[in-house]
Design a protein around this motif. Structure first.
Motif, PDB file in Angstrom:
ATOM      1  N   ALA A 205       8.126  36.797 -19.617  1.00 47.69           N
ATOM      2  CA  ALA A 205       8.491  35.550 -20.597  1.00 47.69           C
ATOM      3  C   ALA A 205       7.890  34.945 -20.679  1.00 47.69           C
ATOM      4  CB  ALA A 205       9.281  34.726 -20.058  1.00 47.69           C
ATOM      5  N   PRO A 206       7.796  34.693 -22.921  1.00 45.16           N
ATOM      6  CA  PRO A 206       6.134  34.145 -22.504  1.00 45.16           C
ATOM      7  C   PRO A 206       6.379  32.822 -22.978  1.00 45.16           C
ATOM      8  CG  PRO A 206       7.974  34.755 -24.616  1.00 45.16           C
ATOM      9  CD  PRO A 206       8.696  34.992 -23.498  1.00 45.16           C
ATOM     10  N   ASP A 207       7.048  31.993 -21.834  1.00 44.16           N
ATOM     11  CA  ASP A 207       7.347  30.327 -21.574  1.00 44.16           C
ATOM     12  C   ASP A 207       7.547  30.581 -19.793  1.00 44.16           C
ATOM     13  OD1 ASP A 207       7.338  29.937 -24.174  1.00 44.16           O
ATOM     14  OD2 ASP A 207       9.625  29.837 -24.019  1.00 44.16           O
ATOM     15  N   VAL A 208       7.049  29.556 -19.329  1.00 42.78           N
ATOM     16  CA  VAL A 208       6.531  29.587 -18.343  1.00 42.78           C
ATOM     17  C   VAL A 208       6.448  27.762 -18.246  1.00 42.78           C
ATOM     18  CG1 VAL A 208       4.415  30.199 -18.090  1.00 42.78           C
ATOM     19  CG2 VAL A 208       5.700  30.238 -16.002  1.00 42.78           C
ATOM     20  N   SER A 209       6.769  28.052 -16.607  1.00 42.12           N
ATOM     21  CA  SER A 209       7.267  26.246 -16.538  1.00 42.12           C
ATOM     22  C   SER A 209       5.770  25.536 -15.225  1.00 42.12           C
ATOM     23  CB  SER A 209       8.709  25.714 -15.837  1.00 42.12           C
ATOM     24  OG  SER A 209       9.175  26.597 -14.212  1.00 42.12           O
ATOM     25  N   ALA A 210       5.365  24.776 -14.872  1.00 37.85           N
ATOM     26  CA  ALA A 210       4.343  24.677 -13.870  1.00 37.85           C
ATOM     27  C   ALA A 210       4.857  24.994 -12.229  1.00 37.85           C
ATOM     28  CB  ALA A 210       3.734  22.978 -14.088  1.00 37.85           C
ATOM     29  N   SER A 211       6.206  24.416 -12.832  1.00 36.22           N
ATOM     30  CA  SER A 211       7.197  24.595 -11.493  1.00 36.22           C
ATOM     31  C   SER A 211       6.984  26.095 -10.726  1.00 36.22           C
ATOM     32  CB  SER A 211       8.413  24.440 -11.628  1.00 36.22           C
ATOM     33  OG  SER A 211       9.407  24.721 -12.062  1.00 36.22           O
ATOM     34  N   SER A 212       7.326  26.868 -11.746  1.00 30.97           N
ATOM     35  CA  SER A 212       7.278  28.866 -11.624  1.00 30.97           C
ATOM     36  C   SER A 212       6.077  28.376 -10.882  1.00 30.97           C
ATOM     37  CB  SER A 212       7.693  29.337 -12.186  1.00 30.97           C
ATOM     38  OG  SER A 212       9.065  28.641 -13.072  1.00 30.97           O
ATOM     39  N   ILE A 213       4.586  28.107 -12.136  1.00 29.33           N
ATOM     40  CA  ILE A 213       3.351  28.563 -11.378  1.00 29.33           C
ATOM     41  C   ILE A 213       3.478  28.001  -9.914  1.00 29.33           C
ATOM     42  CG2 ILE A 213       1.560  28.207 -11.978  1.00 29.33           C
ATOM     43  CD1 ILE A 213       2.109  27.909 -15.005  1.00 29.33           C
ATOM     44  N   LYS A 214       3.725  27.258  -9.675  1.00 25.82           N
ATOM     45  CA  LYS A 214       3.279  26.652  -8.295  1.00 25.82           C
ATOM     46  C   LYS A 214       4.121  27.442  -7.483  1.00 25.82           C
ATOM     47  CE  LYS A 214       2.494  21.806  -9.372  1.00 25.82           C
ATOM     48  NZ  LYS A 214       2.794  20.286  -8.889  1.00 25.82           N
ATOM     49  N   ASN A 215       5.523  27.813  -7.649  1.00 28.11           N
ATOM     50  CA  ASN A 215       5.984  28.799  -6.592  1.00 28.11           C
ATOM     51  C   ASN A 215       4.597  29.974  -6.296  1.00 28.11           C
ATOM     52  OD1 ASN A 215       7.664  26.769  -6.367  1.00 28.11           O
ATOM     53  ND2 ASN A 215       9.086  28.496  -7.788  1.00 28.11           N
ATOM     54  N   ARG A 216       4.572  30.775  -7.610  1.00 22.07           N
ATOM     55  CA  ARG A 216       4.008  31.687  -6.916  1.00 22.07           C
ATOM     56  C   ARG A 216       2.730  31.567  -6.556  1.00 22.07           C
ATOM     57  NH1 ARG A 216       5.168  35.751 -11.186  1.00 22.07           N
ATOM     58  NH2 ARG A 216       3.410  37.347 -10.400  1.00 22.07           N
ATOM     59  N   LEU A 217       1.879  30.543  -6.839  1.00 21.15           N
ATOM     60  CA  LEU A 217       0.900  30.119  -5.894  1.00 21.15           C
ATOM     61  C   LEU A 217       0.904  30.050  -4.675  1.00 21.15           C
ATOM     62  CD1 LEU A 217      -0.906  28.157  -8.951  1.00 21.15           C
ATOM     63  CD2 LEU A 217      -1.613  30.542  -7.883  1.00 21.15           C
ATOM     64  N   LEU A 218       1.920  29.407  -4.123  1.00 18.05           N
ATOM     65  CA  LEU A 218       2.480  29.213  -3.031  1.00 18.05           C
ATOM     66  C   LEU A 218       2.612  30.334  -1.946  1.00 18.05           C
ATOM     67  CD1 LEU A 218       3.548  27.652  -0.964  1.00 18.05           C
ATOM     68  CD2 LEU A 218       6.374  27.396  -1.842  1.00 18.05           C
ATOM     69  N   GLU A 219       3.021  31.331  -2.767  1.00 20.32           N
ATOM     70  CA  GLU A 219       3.472  33.115  -2.258  1.00 20.32           C
ATOM     71  C   GLU A 219       1.973  33.063  -1.494  1.00 20.32           C
ATOM     72  OE1 GLU A 219       5.529  34.817  -4.270  1.00 20.32           O
ATOM     73  OE2 GLU A 219       7.617  34.364  -4.504  1.00 20.32           O
ATOM     74  N   ILE A 220       1.296  32.948  -2.628  1.00 21.24           N
ATOM     75  CA  ILE A 220      -0.287  33.826  -2.323  1.00 21.24           C
ATOM     76  C   ILE A 220      -1.308  33.014  -2.224  1.00 21.24           C
ATOM     77  CG2 ILE A 220      -2.590  34.610  -4.121  1.00 21.24           C
ATOM     78  CD1 ILE A 220      -0.263  35.079  -6.274  1.00 21.24           C
ATOM     79  N   THR A 221      -0.932  31.574  -2.328  1.00 20.06           N
ATOM     80  CA  THR A 221      -2.585  30.928  -1.110  1.00 20.06           C
ATOM     81  C   THR A 221      -1.996  29.622  -0.193  1.00 20.06           C
ATOM     82  OG1 THR A 221      -1.674  29.083  -3.184  1.00 20.06           O
ATOM     83  CG2 THR A 221      -3.012  30.459  -3.812  1.00 20.06           C
ATOM     84  N   LYS A 222      -0.908  29.531  -0.320  1.00 23.29           N
ATOM     85  CA  LYS A 222      -0.405  29.120   1.404  1.00 23.29           C
ATOM     86  C   LYS A 222      -0.250  27.632   0.662  1.00 23.29           C
ATOM     87  CE  LYS A 222       1.516  33.243   2.381  1.00 23.29           C
ATOM     88  NZ  LYS A 222       2.635  33.622   2.751  1.00 23.29           N
ATOM     89  N   ILE A 223      -1.006  27.076  -0.161  1.00 25.47           N
ATOM     90  CA  ILE A 223      -0.746  25.676  -0.605  1.00 25.47           C
ATOM     91  C   ILE A 223      -0.040  25.185  -1.179  1.00 25.47           C
ATOM     92  CG2 ILE A 223      -2.340  23.883  -1.982  1.00 25.47           C
ATOM     93  CD1 ILE A 223      -4.281  25.515  -2.300  1.00 25.47           C
TER      94      ILE A 223
END
Length: 208
Positions: free
Chosen positions: A27-45
């Protein structure tokens, strides 16, 4: 007309170690919470430790970033860590201190942090260190010039001291010679007086 859902939109995230991670969204719009969830899966932060910044704006959990369908790229996002501190941090405390009655406005913000989370005093110290290293050659030249002038001054003082010492030695020798001469004269007079004494006594006895 092409369906926008079939497109892929890329989001570049700069990680803490400087590496760039690419996240793909449909989607052309993305929320900060969605980005954080994706980063949690990759970086485990953990989510509560993540802090997202794009440009000069910090993204809240309900913030939304967008991109156009012509350019399928979101603005670059920087991943930072939240800093543990008191109420409002040192920056808020310093700014609040300036508003209290009877207190002067402060101009020292070394305890504050920049956008990367570093103390301003540490950043300023690094700048001063770089300037100090850049001026190292000039300092060496100044040190050599100072040493040269000090050596010249020492040589000048040494020459003056030698001349004064020679004058003192010459005066001492003259005084010593005069004293020795006076002592010799006194001894001669004493010896000659003793010799004349018995002769005068004999003449007096003959007259008597």
């Amino acid at each position: 007309m092409e369906d926008t859902k079939s497109k892929t939109y890329n989001l570049f995230v700069t990680l803490l170690e400087g590496k760039t991670l690419t996240l793909k969204f449909t989607a052309p719009d993305v929320s900060a919470s969605s980005i954080k969830n994706r980063l949690l899966e990759i970086t485990k932060i953990p989510l509560h430790h993540q802090r997202l910044v794009t440009g000069t704006r910090q993204l809240k959990d309900d913030s939304v970033i967008s991109c156009s369908s012509d350019v399928p790229y979101f603005p670059t996002v920087h991943l930072l860590l939240r800093l543990v501190g008191g109420k409002g941090g040192f920056g808020s405390l310093l700014r609040g201190a300036a508003t209290k009655a009877g207190q002067k406005k402060t101009s020292n913000f070394d305890a504050c942090r920049d956008m990367s989370g570093r103390r301003l005093r540490h950043v300023n110290a690094e700048k001063k260190l770089e300037e100090w290293r850049a001026e190292e050659k000039e300092r060496r030249l100044e040190k050599n010039a100072e040493d040269f002038l000090k050596n010249l001054a020492k040589k000048g003082k040494k020459g003056t001291g030698d001349a004064e010492a020679e004058k003192y030695v010459a005066k001492y020798r003259a005084e010593s010679e005069r004293c020795v001469s006076e002592v010799l004269d006194s001894v001669k007079e004493a010896v000659s007086g003793k010799r004349k004494g018995p002769a005068k006594k004999a003449v007096a006895q003959s007259k008597g």
